[in-house]
Design a protein around this motif. Structure first.
Motif, mmCIF file in Angstrom:
data_model
loop_
_atom_site.group_PDB
_atom_site.id
_atom_site.type_symbol
_atom_site.label_atom_id
_atom_site.label_comp_id
_atom_site.label_asym_id
_atom_site.label_seq_id
_atom_site.Cartn_x
_atom_site.Cartn_y
_atom_site.Cartn_z
ATOM 1 N N THR A 57 0.830 -1.209 0.000
ATOM 2 C CA THR A 57 0.000 0.000 0.000
ATOM 3 C C THR A 57 0.864 1.259 0.000
ATOM 4 O O THR A 57 0.606 2.200 -0.733
ATOM 5 C CB THR A 57 -0.945 -0.003 1.212
ATOM 6 O OG1 THR A 57 -1.686 -1.214 1.192
ATOM 7 C CG2 THR A 57 -1.868 1.178 1.188
ATOM 8 N N GLY A 58 1.910 1.286 0.766
ATOM 9 C CA GLY A 58 2.810 2.438 0.804
ATOM 10 C C GLY A 58 3.501 2.644 -0.536
ATOM 11 O O GLY A 58 3.664 3.764 -1.016
ATOM 12 N N GLU A 59 3.875 1.552 -1.131
ATOM 13 C CA GLU A 59 4.503 1.638 -2.451
ATOM 14 C C GLU A 59 3.498 2.081 -3.505
ATOM 15 O O GLU A 59 3.839 2.802 -4.436
ATOM 16 C CB GLU A 59 5.125 0.287 -2.830
ATOM 17 C CG GLU A 59 6.344 -0.069 -2.006
ATOM 18 C CD GLU A 59 6.846 -1.478 -2.321
ATOM 19 O OE1 GLU A 59 6.082 -2.281 -2.889
ATOM 20 O OE2 GLU A 59 7.996 -1.754 -1.986
ATOM 21 N N ASN A 60 2.222 1.657 -3.362
ATOM 22 C CA ASN A 60 1.167 2.081 -4.288
ATOM 23 C C ASN A 60 1.014 3.595 -4.274
ATOM 24 O O ASN A 60 0.860 4.228 -5.315
ATOM 25 C CB ASN A 60 -0.171 1.438 -3.929
ATOM 26 C CG ASN A 60 -0.294 0.015 -4.434
ATOM 27 O OD1 ASN A 60 0.426 -0.385 -5.351
ATOM 28 N ND2 ASN A 60 -1.181 -0.755 -3.834
ATOM 29 N N ASP A 61 1.011 4.192 -3.084
ATOM 30 C CA ASP A 61 0.881 5.643 -2.963
ATOM 31 C C ASP A 61 2.052 6.350 -3.637
ATOM 32 O O ASP A 61 1.870 7.348 -4.335
ATOM 33 C CB ASP A 61 0.798 6.057 -1.492
ATOM 34 C CG ASP A 61 -0.491 5.593 -0.831
ATOM 35 O OD1 ASP A 61 -1.446 5.244 -1.570
ATOM 36 O OD2 ASP A 61 -0.534 5.591 0.413
ATOM 37 N N GLU A 62 3.234 5.822 -3.413
ATOM 38 C CA GLU A 62 4.429 6.439 -4.014
ATOM 39 C C GLU A 62 4.407 6.316 -5.529
ATOM 40 O O GLU A 62 4.722 7.270 -6.244
ATOM 41 C CB GLU A 62 5.682 5.773 -3.443
ATOM 42 C CG GLU A 62 6.947 6.531 -3.780
ATOM 43 C CD GLU A 62 8.165 5.950 -3.077
ATOM 44 O OE1 GLU A 62 9.220 5.960 -3.726
ATOM 45 O OE2 GLU A 62 8.049 5.526 -1.913
ATOM 46 N N ALA B 296 1.730 6.088 -7.394
ATOM 47 C CA ALA B 296 0.677 6.987 -7.865
ATOM 48 C C ALA B 296 1.178 8.429 -7.910
ATOM 49 O O ALA B 296 0.914 9.164 -8.863
ATOM 50 C CB ALA B 296 -0.555 6.875 -6.974
ATOM 51 N N LYS B 297 1.922 8.834 -6.866
ATOM 52 C CA LYS B 297 2.476 10.195 -6.844
ATOM 53 C C LYS B 297 3.461 10.397 -7.988
ATOM 54 O O LYS B 297 3.456 11.431 -8.665
ATOM 55 C CB LYS B 297 3.167 10.472 -5.510
ATOM 56 C CG LYS B 297 2.221 10.682 -4.358
ATOM 57 C CD LYS B 297 2.979 10.929 -3.071
ATOM 58 C CE LYS B 297 2.034 11.009 -1.881
ATOM 59 N NZ LYS B 297 2.751 11.141 -0.617
#
Length: 186
Positions: free
Chosen positions: A30-35, A37-38
């Motif tokens: 999930t943390g990698e997904n946010d990064e 996406a950014k």
């Protein structure tokens, strides 16, 4: 290696456990997904900025090319306006000569020289795209004619009946409007 060995290895690689393990290894958390996406948003914004910059650069280049072309085409505009008064005075001088004066042997060479000068001046105008604006008998066009007065006439109101000063165009630009008198109603 034989074909059966290759088939066996391919079957081993496609087992459900191997596929799930590979998916877990490549699926970001999930943390990698946010990064991710950014970063994707930043890439999209940078691509948009690049497109805008390219478009602006192309517009600036086109504007510059048009300005250079206009400068070449209309560089002599001020000089052309100044020389129009010379053409007017030369035309007035020739118009002021009577037939007797034109026939006088003493003045004849002067008249011939004035006429030759006028022809040459009109030829220079033509070569440089300077044309006289038509006026007499046409309806008043405020983009090319300047109405100086109204004269009672049997012509349609607004029709030019007299030209006081010739107007000129340089290519598609007005150098000087024609000063005219127009027909007055009733």
């Amino acid at each position: 290696m034989t074909n059966t060995e290759n088939d066996t290895r391919a079957e081993d690689a496609l087992t459900p456990e191997n596929v799930a393990a590979e998916a877990d290894a490549t699926t970001p958390t999930t943390g990698e997904n946010d990064e991710v996406a950014k970063l994707a948003e930043q890439v999209a914004a940078l691509q948009q900025d690049l497109l805008y910059s390219r478009a602006e650069t192309q517009n600036v280049r086109r504007r510059g090319e048009k300005e250079v072309a206009d400068a070449h085409a209309y560089a002599a505009t001020k000089f052309a306006r100044d020389i129009l008064s010379v053409a007017d005075n030369l035309g007035r001088a020739l118009a002021a000569l009577s037939e007797e004066q034109r026939a006088d042997e003493g003045i004849k060479p002067l008249v011939t020289g004035l006429e030759a000068t006028e022809r040459e001046l009109l030829s220079v105008f033509e070569r440089n795209g300077i044309t006289r604006i038509a006026a007499i008998g046409l309806p008043l066009d405020p983009n090319q004619h300047q109405a100086m007065l109204e004269i009672p006439s049997d012509q349609t109101p607004g029709t030019i009946v007299q030209e006081m000063q010739a107007g000129y165009m340089m290519k598609d630009r007005l150098l000087r409007p024609a000063m005219v008198a127009v027909a007055k109603a009733g």
